[in-house]
Design an enzyme around this catalytic site. Structure first.
Site, mmCIF file in Angstrom:
data_model
loop_
_atom_site.group_PDB
_atom_site.id
_atom_site.type_symbol
_atom_site.label_atom_id
_atom_site.label_comp_id
_atom_site.label_asym_id
_atom_site.label_seq_id
_atom_site.Cartn_x
_atom_site.Cartn_y
_atom_site.Cartn_z
ATOM 1 N N ARG B 6 0.827 -1.201 0.000
ATOM 2 C CA ARG B 6 0.000 0.000 0.000
ATOM 3 C C ARG B 6 0.868 1.260 0.000
ATOM 4 N NH1 ARG B 6 -1.449 2.518 5.038
ATOM 5 N NH2 ARG B 6 -3.196 3.976 4.896
ATOM 6 N N ARG B 57 8.122 -19.208 -4.998
ATOM 7 C CA ARG B 57 9.526 -19.352 -5.315
ATOM 8 C C ARG B 57 9.644 -19.546 -6.828
ATOM 9 N NH1 ARG B 57 12.534 -19.981 -0.942
ATOM 10 N NH2 ARG B 57 11.331 -20.165 0.965
ATOM 11 N N GLY B 87 13.866 -11.467 1.556
ATOM 12 C CA GLY B 87 15.072 -11.629 2.355
ATOM 13 C C GLY B 87 16.281 -11.852 1.469
ATOM 14 N N ILE B 112 9.990 -12.863 8.485
ATOM 15 C CA ILE B 112 9.597 -12.770 9.895
ATOM 16 C C ILE B 112 10.740 -13.129 10.838
ATOM 17 C CG2 ILE B 112 7.179 -13.223 9.368
ATOM 18 C CD1 ILE B 112 7.580 -15.982 10.671
ATOM 19 N N ASP B 113 11.799 -13.743 10.326
ATOM 20 C CA ASP B 113 12.859 -14.217 11.215
ATOM 21 C C ASP B 113 13.701 -13.099 11.813
ATOM 22 O OD1 ASP B 113 12.031 -16.746 10.802
ATOM 23 O OD2 ASP B 113 13.798 -17.445 9.736
ATOM 24 N N ARG B 140 0.731 -21.674 28.657
ATOM 25 C CA ARG B 140 1.102 -21.534 30.066
ATOM 26 C C ARG B 140 -0.108 -21.796 30.975
ATOM 27 N NH1 ARG B 140 4.604 -20.720 33.542
ATOM 28 N NH2 ARG B 140 6.614 -20.187 32.703
ATOM 29 N N LYS B 199 9.302 -26.536 41.905
ATOM 30 C CA LYS B 199 8.673 -25.950 40.738
ATOM 31 C C LYS B 199 7.929 -27.058 40.004
ATOM 32 C CE LYS B 199 9.906 -22.710 37.306
ATOM 33 N NZ LYS B 199 8.582 -22.118 37.477
ATOM 34 N N GLU B 208 13.251 -23.159 16.000
ATOM 35 C CA GLU B 208 13.200 -24.367 15.164
ATOM 36 C C GLU B 208 14.578 -24.818 14.682
ATOM 37 O OE1 GLU B 208 11.559 -21.799 11.378
ATOM 38 O OE2 GLU B 208 11.048 -23.898 11.460
#
Lengths: 308, 308, 308, 308
Positions: B6, B57, B87, B112-113, B140, B199, B208
């Site tokens: 945009r 790609r 990237g 995003i990395d 959690r 704990k 990852e």
């Protein structure tokens, strides 16, 4: 769960009845992890995911000896009735315990899978569906951008209750649920047909307990049959069990919590409080455990129509 | 991405420059999937996840022949400059293309990395971290309720940029990232030590690309060493790539989009527009590709302190 | 809304029926803002808030002349049946139009207020409640931190359908709804009593149409009576009308959309498709318009118990 | 805030320093509402909105007598240093208190408005912007569907720090902020020009402290000038102060909390810990209070370009 605990506590106090919280289910009951709860103990809990009473499985409660210890704890604390939150396993234990020791028990349907007879919806189900659907919306963004076929696994070991609204609401082309046999061949056919119509991205929702296998298995078989398909798998997993409960879940949990305590006060026992067609219904534990709540078959037809 | 597209479109129009969108990256460029974009084409896009231009790609663009076809398409449409979002791979292609055919190109950091030299943050990174963190908050809830050890895998093939804020913000006890070697033994030691301090629930965030393996591998090894630990794994996966972008991402994407077009207009080429210390910086593609952006080492120390 | 439009389009196509979208309701119908819709026109719409068909009021359709023009447009496009989404106003117009021109019409309940006879829930209601509740959760964070009394106004001109679950789910101490007279004195008494019990923060949910006035008015009167109370007002407002629809809303909208088209095909007319006790029900427009859907009185008692 | 409190507590314990929490700011300090905090006291707090230490204004602390009582409390509890979270008011009090009684104090920037010298971002700011932006996304759904002009008021008494990214990220046509005079006439002109270009919906973001008045005032004046415009107002209000903090806010709060304690340990006093260009900076309270952090002027230009 917390909304239900809050309702139980406040309803008891409203009727002048003392109330205790048992930590970690039957396991904590046996060990005496029992705390007095007052109104402030459950303040600001209604919006929290998880459960402040914690949860655990108890092997020992399946033994007569374990149940005897549990009974001793109740006597020790002067507890005369139980509200248990859970599913079939929880109710089976409660029924046996009541038969042996005469402690009246009312159940609340607390399982996200929704496959529990005696209530239209279980506590946590609506939240789990919304959580899964939000994840699917995000995955669809990626599927569309990259022309991919996504296989998304949602919870539901024995039932498609979560998968179905996720598929309808997420705009999935295909849904695989345990209640309905759908051959892998038909899935492959549908994907091939879509590709011929120039459809470039696909969303397949798989209930974890589908008879064709989980999402990873199904995706691998599809990839083998259509190697040129860009296949991805996402298992939504445990995030479906947490998070702030939806409005419908808080309302349901509050209704059930009130009904459970008022049921006990009115002499009910070995029953689960549920809501069927917006009305409060108490169903004997026996029926909850033995009878099956069928999946609305019209939903399968809806997916066929909507993926036109 | 859409916020960046945009901004590119509107900045071009603001400066009286015609603008086209190329669908599916270099692949679409070669095939001529090129559409004229006006201001309404990008109305109401800023809040959408994914990318309206789609992504793909292209093997063919790695060949001289493919790039020749791409150039022919640009000539055919009268396109004199390119903005590419991506990237290292994207920039490597762009640099080569510019060297061969002289089409000036400015890049926008779209991965995003976040492990891209030449900008503090990449477009999509803040959204991905927030998405992962929301998922971790939900996990959690379950971890606490059930006294479990959760191993949560977040994206980051070569970097811990996503894992680190997820661990700090999610209250994780341990984080495993590619940039830092941490032996499995030390992880097991930390969990054992925690158990000795009573704990009962643990959260381990795993990037990852960690050298000890992904979350499933690490969890399996931990379970072997501490069999009594109730271990669960969640791979957050592709949901990190979708969803409405965060405020910071929309702002960044808008800044970069404007900068990319104004850079082109001002004669820049083979550079990436980035923001470093809140200032606009153009970095040669060569540096973006070859140089490494180091992880802030103080973050590892933060996790040690905060899990006290 | 979009989920309903999508279901209408795909159901029509599934049954081999051509389908058009009318922009901006009766206003666009009169002007001929009518577009052919195919399956791709509604792809990727199910998760979007708002409505792709837009919405508008039409003064002209209340005149015979306006309706004649509308009829001419339908004839011109060869349209033989209508699905209208809306509330009482929409259905009143549709009924008159059908009486005059014989165009069979089936309605879909599209109003967030939920006060529509002939369906348990209207499309958009569950989403509006969840949106309001999320806002209330955030407000409660502030109320608790600052020891304040918050008066939060939610939508509901004539009904407390939104206010009630917001109050129960948000842990409100008091709810004010049009269906139930509750004097300002009683509100002030309850707040005073709470203060005596050392309660430091309060949440009062006010339906916009309460007979004591909106949240601003009520808060001002309370402040006058209890000057030492730190009183704040939040009007949640239009955000309740937007946002990605909840799972329940997408499912309901899909069910209704399918039912509307299949109703038309089966010769139904001047009826609204609704879901009552999980079953599909067609209710004559006349009943929808004239009859009142009463608020479940047990909800008021729930708030009394839960604020114990 | 809670993320910062957690970091303060754990950093202190990490360095072997005892730590206490003071409830309700200076007010609680004077009254001795002081509780010992250990590591479990701040477990599971990082994701919660609001503050577990609560917040209050204190008239008494502005008097010498009040500060003497506060000092006595600190002596009584053996407290030798303070971390205060807040803005200018908080730091002014802290500086005076330190001058009079010699208690070293380090500040943390805790104000959502972000207009605080000595840090790029204040704790809570990123969350507030994201919350406001999510609300704006929902409002835009309605604006588009109904062809309306929405005037949305966001927080910012003296600054447009929240309004600016909301406007850029929300796709607003116009933004009104205190830092920049923009006549009502120019706003009306821009709306009129948009209408001539067939633009049917508009979004105007107004910072609450704009010199032309708040959103309600501005909207009323616009309606007077353009009566045919369908004008709506939404004041986002207090929801901006609550909710689970964003990832960036949790990270920032953690960094600052650690820095505040380590600053105290290293002998710092009468300074605020902040992050400027990703580096930790301690700024004297005096500068924080007196100096102004200018709004990035390039943002105003961005809105002009992006609303092309």
């Amino acid at each position: 769960m917390n909304a239900c605990v809050r309702a139980v506590v406040r309803t008891a106090l409203y009727h002048g009845v003392e109330v205790y919280g048992i930590m970690r289910g039957y396991s904590g009951l046996i060990k005496g992890e029992i705390v007095r709860l007052d109104t402030t103990a459950v303040a600001n809990m209604v919006q929290r995911g998880g459960t402040l009473l914690k949860s655990a499985r108890s092997q020992k409660f399946t033994t007569r000896e374990g149940r005897q210890e549990a009974y001793n704890q109740l006597v020790h604390h002067g507890i005369e009735g139980l509200v248990v939150i859970g599913g079939n396993g929880t109710f089976t234990g409660a029924q046996l315990f009541e038969q042996e020791f005469g402690i009246p028990t009312v159940g609340a349907p607390g399982t996200i899978d929704n496959d529990l007879y005696g209530t239209d919806y279980t506590i946590g189900y609506d939240t789990a569906v919304n959580t899964a659907l939000e994840a699917i919306d995000k995955i669809r963004d990626t599927a569309d951008s990259h022309d991919r076929a996504f296989f998304v696994e949602v919870m539901g070991r024995d039932s498609g209750y979560i998968a179905i609204p996720c598929a309808i609401g997420g705009g999935a082309e295909i849904v695989l649920v345990p209640e309905q046999e759908q051959s892998l061949e038909s899935v492959i056919d549908m994907l091939q047909a879509g590709r011929k119509r120039q459809k470039s991205s696909f969303l397949v929702v798989v209930a974890e307990g589908d008879e064709e296998g989980n999402a990873t298995t199904v995706a691998a078989k599809v990839k083998e049959a259509i190697p040129e398909l860009d296949v991805r798998v996402t298992v939504i997993g445990h995030i479906q069990r947490g998070g702030a409960p939806s409005a419908a879940d808080r309302l349901l949990a509050s209704q059930i919590g009130i009904a459970a305590v008022e049921g006990l006060i009115n002499g009910m026992h070995s029953v689960m409080a549920g809501i069927i067609d917006r009305k409060l219904v108490y169903t004997p534990f026996e029926d909850c455990i033995k009878r099956k709540k069928p999946l609305n078959q019209s939903f399968m037809r809806m997916i066929e129509i909507l993926s036109t």
